[in-house]
Write an enzyme that holds these catalytic residues in place. Structure first.
Site, PDB file in Angstrom:
ATOM      1  N   SER A   1       4.290   4.370  -6.671  1.00 46.37           N
ATOM      2  CA  SER A   1       5.060   4.792  -5.501  1.00 46.37           C
ATOM      3  C   SER A   1       6.564   4.820  -5.731  1.00 46.37           C
ATOM      4  CB  SER A   1       4.743   3.893  -4.306  1.00 46.37           C
ATOM      5  OG  SER A   1       4.973   2.543  -4.653  1.00 46.37           O
TER       6      SER A   1
ATOM      7  N   HIS B   1       9.666  -1.472  -3.363  1.00 41.94           N
ATOM      8  CA  HIS B   1      10.175  -0.250  -2.751  1.00 41.94           C
ATOM      9  C   HIS B   1      11.661  -0.361  -2.489  1.00 41.94           C
ATOM     10  CE1 HIS B   1       6.075   1.368  -1.107  1.00 41.94           C
ATOM     11  NE2 HIS B   1       6.228   1.544  -2.395  1.00 41.94           N
TER      12      HIS B   1
ATOM     13  N   ASP C   1       7.557   2.871   4.927  1.00 44.51           N
ATOM     14  CA  ASP C   1       6.473   1.903   4.773  1.00 44.51           C
ATOM     15  C   ASP C   1       5.896   1.361   6.063  1.00 44.51           C
ATOM     16  OD1 ASP C   1       7.893   0.350   1.787  1.00 44.51           O
ATOM     17  OD2 ASP C   1       6.756   2.199   2.111  1.00 44.51           O
TER      18      ASP C   1
END
Lengths: 192, 138
Positions: free
Chosen positions: A56, A96, A122
């Protein structure tokens, strides 16, 4: 090479040599643990080194890459930073980037994250009813990076293999025991 | 050093909750030739807005981001670009906010090593008006 020669070795070893090897093994494990704990203290993070488990954050990070984290409380969380966080109730840490922050006068901060390679933020990953992350969810901030890919020229880094092994241990828990067992056997049996 | 300039026109639309959409007018050319050395794999560029409200002492929102890979054209032409992410506040703090600062920053992703976050010099202050004009309804 992996024949049954090593069993002969074990039989030839007398008790003292066996104890010596066990102590040797114990020392290696203790040293490794001390280094790990030392890193935890220096960086302030419970996981000073993490392996990237998903795609990701591509093309920056790929599965198997290593990230070096710090988690100093004095470092404020700001947008653009790469944070490693855990969602309440879940074991797997996520790597992230911070997309939004709202910080109050007293320092209490709530923030939103998004993976570079994801189309949406998210919020869908957070717990049911949770819209923001807080400081307590943070495992650390990514400060350094080491690629898991082979370095061009055909030379392979030993370190990326640790990354792949960690992923395997994560995906197949029984593999963990197999690795520990093999490691133990190797050290015990290998005559110095 | 890349700078954030020529962002001087702001359009807004609103329904129930105020949503600010920022459009960049004119063209802005950013070059990154000096940043890409042997150890730079990619740059993660982002434009962020920073402001203060009654509810929150500090707010930062990323409006737009882009990945620039090594080997990509190091000259970026931003012409009439829309923000990538909706720009709304936690509350109503954007309306009438006179001091919303836009800054361009980037994260350098190396082949191996430290991951620095760099802020470009220069920033633009954008005041939000007291009332919004409705240009689009959702």
């Amino acid at each position: 090479m992996l024949s049954l020669d090593f069993l002969d070795d074990v039989r030839r070893m007398n008790k003292r040599q066996l104890y010596y090897q066990v102590l040797n093994f114990g020392m290696i494990v203790s040293s490794a643990l001390m280094i790990w704990k030392g890193l935890m203290v220096i960086t302030g993070s419970e996981s000073p080194i993490v392996v990237v488990l998903s795609g990701s954050m591509e093309p920056a990070f790929h599965r198997g890459d290593l990230l070096f984290l710090t988690n100093r409380v004095e470092d404020p969380i700001r947008v653009g930073e790469i944070v490693v966080f855990r969602i309440e109730g879940r074991e797997i840490p996520i790597v992230h980037r911070v997309l939004k922050i709202h910080e109050k006068q007293n320092g209490h901060i709530k923030f939103l994250t998004k993976g570079d390679n994801n189309a949406v933020d998210d919020r869908g990953l957070y717990k049911q009813g949770q819209h923001w992350l807080e400081k307590k969810d943070v495992v650390g901030r990514a400060r350094g990076f080491l690629s898991g890919e082979q370095i061009s020229g055909g030379q392979e880094l030993f370190v990326p293999y640790i990354g792949i092994v960690t992923i395997l241990m994560n995906d197949y828990p029984k593999f963990k025991y197999a690795v520990l067992f093999l490691l133990g056997m190797f050290v015990l049996v290998h005559r110095e | 050093m890349p700078t954030a300039q020529n962002i001087y026109s702001v359009h807004k639309s609103s329904s129930q909750s105020p949503i600010g959409l920022t459009k960049f007018h004119g063209s802005n050319c950013i070059t990154f030739e000096n940043i890409f050395d042997w150890n730079v794999k990619q740059l993660f560029l982002y434009l962020s807005a920073e402001y203060s409200t009654k509810n929150n002492a500090l707010n930062q929102v990323v409006l737009w981001d882009k990945i620039v890979l090594r080997g990509d054209n190091p000259r970026l032409l931003l012409k009439d670009m829309k923000t990538k992410y909706f720009f709304f506040d936690d509350g109503n703090g954007l309306k009438g906010n006179r001091n919303v600062t836009l800054t361009l920053s980037w994260n350098v992703v190396p082949n191996a090593g430290i991951l620095p976050l760099v802020t470009g010099s220069g920033h633009v202050s954008i005041p939000f008006p007291d009332t919004y004009e409705i240009t689009k309804s959702y």
